[in-house]
Scaffold this motif. Structure first.
Motif, PDB file in Angstrom:
ATOM      1  N   UNK A  33       0.825  -1.209   0.000  1.00 46.36           N
ATOM      2  CA  UNK A  33       0.000   0.000   0.000  1.00 46.36           C
ATOM      3  C   UNK A  33       0.860   1.260   0.000  1.00 46.36           C
ATOM      4  N   UNK A  34       1.978   1.231   0.720  1.00 48.79           N
ATOM      5  CA  UNK A  34       2.905   2.368   0.690  1.00 48.79           C
ATOM      6  C   UNK A  34       3.434   2.597  -0.719  1.00 48.79           C
ATOM      7  N   UNK A  35       3.744   1.515  -1.412  1.00 47.09           N
ATOM      8  CA  UNK A  35       4.268   1.620  -2.773  1.00 47.09           C
ATOM      9  C   UNK A  35       3.199   2.145  -3.727  1.00 47.09           C
ATOM     10  N   UNK A  36       1.962   1.702  -3.539  1.00 45.15           N
ATOM     11  CA  UNK A  36       0.857   2.248  -4.346  1.00 45.15           C
ATOM     12  C   UNK A  36       0.745   3.754  -4.114  1.00 45.15           C
ATOM     13  N   UNK A  37       0.826   4.164  -2.865  1.00 43.96           N
ATOM     14  CA  UNK A  37       0.761   5.589  -2.546  1.00 43.96           C
ATOM     15  C   UNK A  37       1.872   6.377  -3.214  1.00 43.96           C
ATOM     16  N   UNK A  38       3.082   5.828  -3.214  1.00 45.78           N
ATOM     17  CA  UNK A  38       4.204   6.493  -3.880  1.00 45.78           C
ATOM     18  C   UNK A  38       3.960   6.563  -5.390  1.00 45.78           C
ATOM     19  N   UNK A  39       3.472   5.491  -5.957  1.00 47.66           N
ATOM     20  CA  UNK A  39       3.170   5.451  -7.396  1.00 47.66           C
ATOM     21  C   UNK A  39       2.154   6.537  -7.764  1.00 47.66           C
ATOM     22  N   UNK A  40       1.114   6.651  -6.985  1.00 53.84           N
ATOM     23  CA  UNK A  40       0.048   7.618  -7.269  1.00 53.84           C
ATOM     24  C   UNK A  40       0.497   9.062  -7.061  1.00 53.84           C
ATOM     25  N   UNK A  41       1.363   9.297  -6.102  1.00 53.97           N
ATOM     26  CA  UNK A  41       1.626  10.657  -5.635  1.00 53.97           C
ATOM     27  C   UNK A  41       3.012  11.211  -5.935  1.00 53.97           C
ATOM     28  N   UNK A  42       3.890  10.430  -6.554  1.00 55.36           N
ATOM     29  CA  UNK A  42       5.249  10.891  -6.822  1.00 55.36           C
ATOM     30  C   UNK A  42       5.215  12.174  -7.652  1.00 55.36           C
ATOM     31  N   UNK A  43       6.103  13.082  -7.342  1.00 55.46           N
ATOM     32  CA  UNK A  43       6.157  14.384  -8.015  1.00 55.46           C
ATOM     33  C   UNK A  43       7.591  14.699  -8.437  1.00 55.46           C
ATOM     34  N   UNK A  44       7.718  15.603  -9.359  1.00 55.46           N
ATOM     35  CA  UNK A  44       9.027  16.149  -9.695  1.00 55.46           C
ATOM     36  C   UNK A  44       9.655  15.564 -10.940  1.00 55.46           C
ATOM     37  N   UNK A  45      10.919  15.935 -11.125  1.00 48.52           N
ATOM     38  CA  UNK A  45      11.676  15.559 -12.317  1.00 48.52           C
ATOM     39  C   UNK A  45      11.815  14.045 -12.494  1.00 48.52           C
ATOM     40  N   UNK A  46      11.732  13.302 -11.423  1.00 47.00           N
ATOM     41  CA  UNK A  46      11.932  11.846 -11.491  1.00 47.00           C
ATOM     42  C   UNK A  46      10.622  11.081 -11.660  1.00 47.00           C
ATOM     43  N   UNK A  47       9.527  11.809 -11.870  1.00 54.07           N
ATOM     44  CA  UNK A  47       8.223  11.171 -12.014  1.00 54.07           C
ATOM     45  C   UNK A  47       8.251  10.070 -13.072  1.00 54.07           C
ATOM     46  N   UNK A  48       8.742  10.383 -14.270  1.00 48.43           N
ATOM     47  CA  UNK A  48       8.683   9.421 -15.366  1.00 48.43           C
ATOM     48  C   UNK A  48       9.630   8.235 -15.161  1.00 48.43           C
ATOM     49  N   UNK A  49      10.586   8.366 -14.295  1.00 48.51           N
ATOM     50  CA  UNK A  49      11.472   7.252 -13.940  1.00 48.51           C
ATOM     51  C   UNK A  49      10.835   6.380 -12.857  1.00 48.51           C
ATOM     52  N   UNK A  50      10.332   7.029 -11.806  1.00 51.44           N
ATOM     53  CA  UNK A  50       9.865   6.282 -10.638  1.00 51.44           C
ATOM     54  C   UNK A  50       8.427   5.794 -10.733  1.00 51.44           C
ATOM     55  N   UNK A  54       7.687   2.086  -9.538  1.00 53.60           N
ATOM     56  CA  UNK A  54       6.839   1.787  -8.382  1.00 53.60           C
ATOM     57  C   UNK A  54       5.687   0.858  -8.775  1.00 53.60           C
ATOM     58  N   UNK A  55       5.152   1.051  -9.972  1.00 50.30           N
ATOM     59  CA  UNK A  55       4.085   0.160 -10.445  1.00 50.30           C
ATOM     60  C   UNK A  55       4.615  -1.264 -10.611  1.00 50.30           C
ATOM     61  N   UNK A  56       5.805  -1.394 -11.162  1.00 48.97           N
ATOM     62  CA  UNK A  56       6.438  -2.711 -11.292  1.00 48.97           C
ATOM     63  C   UNK A  56       6.606  -3.360  -9.920  1.00 48.97           C
ATOM     64  N   UNK A  57       7.040  -2.569  -8.951  1.00 49.12           N
ATOM     65  CA  UNK A  57       7.250  -3.096  -7.602  1.00 49.12           C
ATOM     66  C   UNK A  57       5.936  -3.522  -6.957  1.00 49.12           C
ATOM     67  N   UNK A  58       4.902  -2.686  -7.015  1.00 48.44           N
ATOM     68  CA  UNK A  58       3.663  -3.089  -6.333  1.00 48.44           C
ATOM     69  C   UNK A  58       3.000  -4.259  -7.028  1.00 48.44           C
TER      70      UNK A  58
END
Length: 158
Positions: A33-50, A54-58
């Protein structure tokens, strides 16, 4: 445990292993669930990388959650399914740090550290019990996760 004699294991060993697997299941569920939250809410220059990482991880975590639950059933016990149980029994805590890329990756690394320690404890228990099924599962998870740690740690430049 009702299935222990069918799979050739001691009933008390099955009970102890299933209890520890339920704790592991709790940790995986909070990690998921933490990883889903990170996937949904990640911001910034690294968005397209992470975001896809994160989706792969969850997606990987949800497969493991299912495998752990099915292993608990194989041992003749019942997998816990309530988040109240998960929160109470998980060493991994709910994360509110879901938009800062570095903090998200650090949380993932910390979660892997906890998961691997629990799985290593299970390896010792399952080895003594002759439970090759659970032992093999834990060993495979650890091998895969050690590589994930290396990659996430490399992302942080460490």
């Amino acid at each position: 445990m009702k299935n222990s004699h069918l799979i050739g294991l001691n009933a008390e060993d099955c009970k102890n292993i299933a209890q520890k697997l339920n704790v592991l299941l709790s940790n995986y569920s909070v990690f998921y669930q933490n990883t889903r939250g990170a996937h949904w809410n990640i911001k910034g220059d690294l968005f397209f990388t992470l975001h896809p990482k994160f989706e792969e991880l969850y997606n990987n975590l949800v497969l493991k959650i299912d495998e752990i639950a099915e292993r608990i059933l194989t041992l003749g016990a019942q997998p816990e399914h309530n988040y109240s149980f998960y929160i109470q029994n998980s060493e991994i805590k709910e994360s509110n740090e879901v938009s800062n890329p570095v903090k998200c990756v650090e949380n993932i690394l910390d979660s892997f550290r906890i998961i691997i320690a629990l799985q290593r404890d299970l390896l010792e228990l399952t080895d003594k019990a002759g439970d090759e099924g659970t032992n093999s599962l834990m060993s495979d998870y650890i091998t895969e996760q050690e590589k994930e740690i290396w990659m996430y740690n490399s992302f942080l430049g460490k």
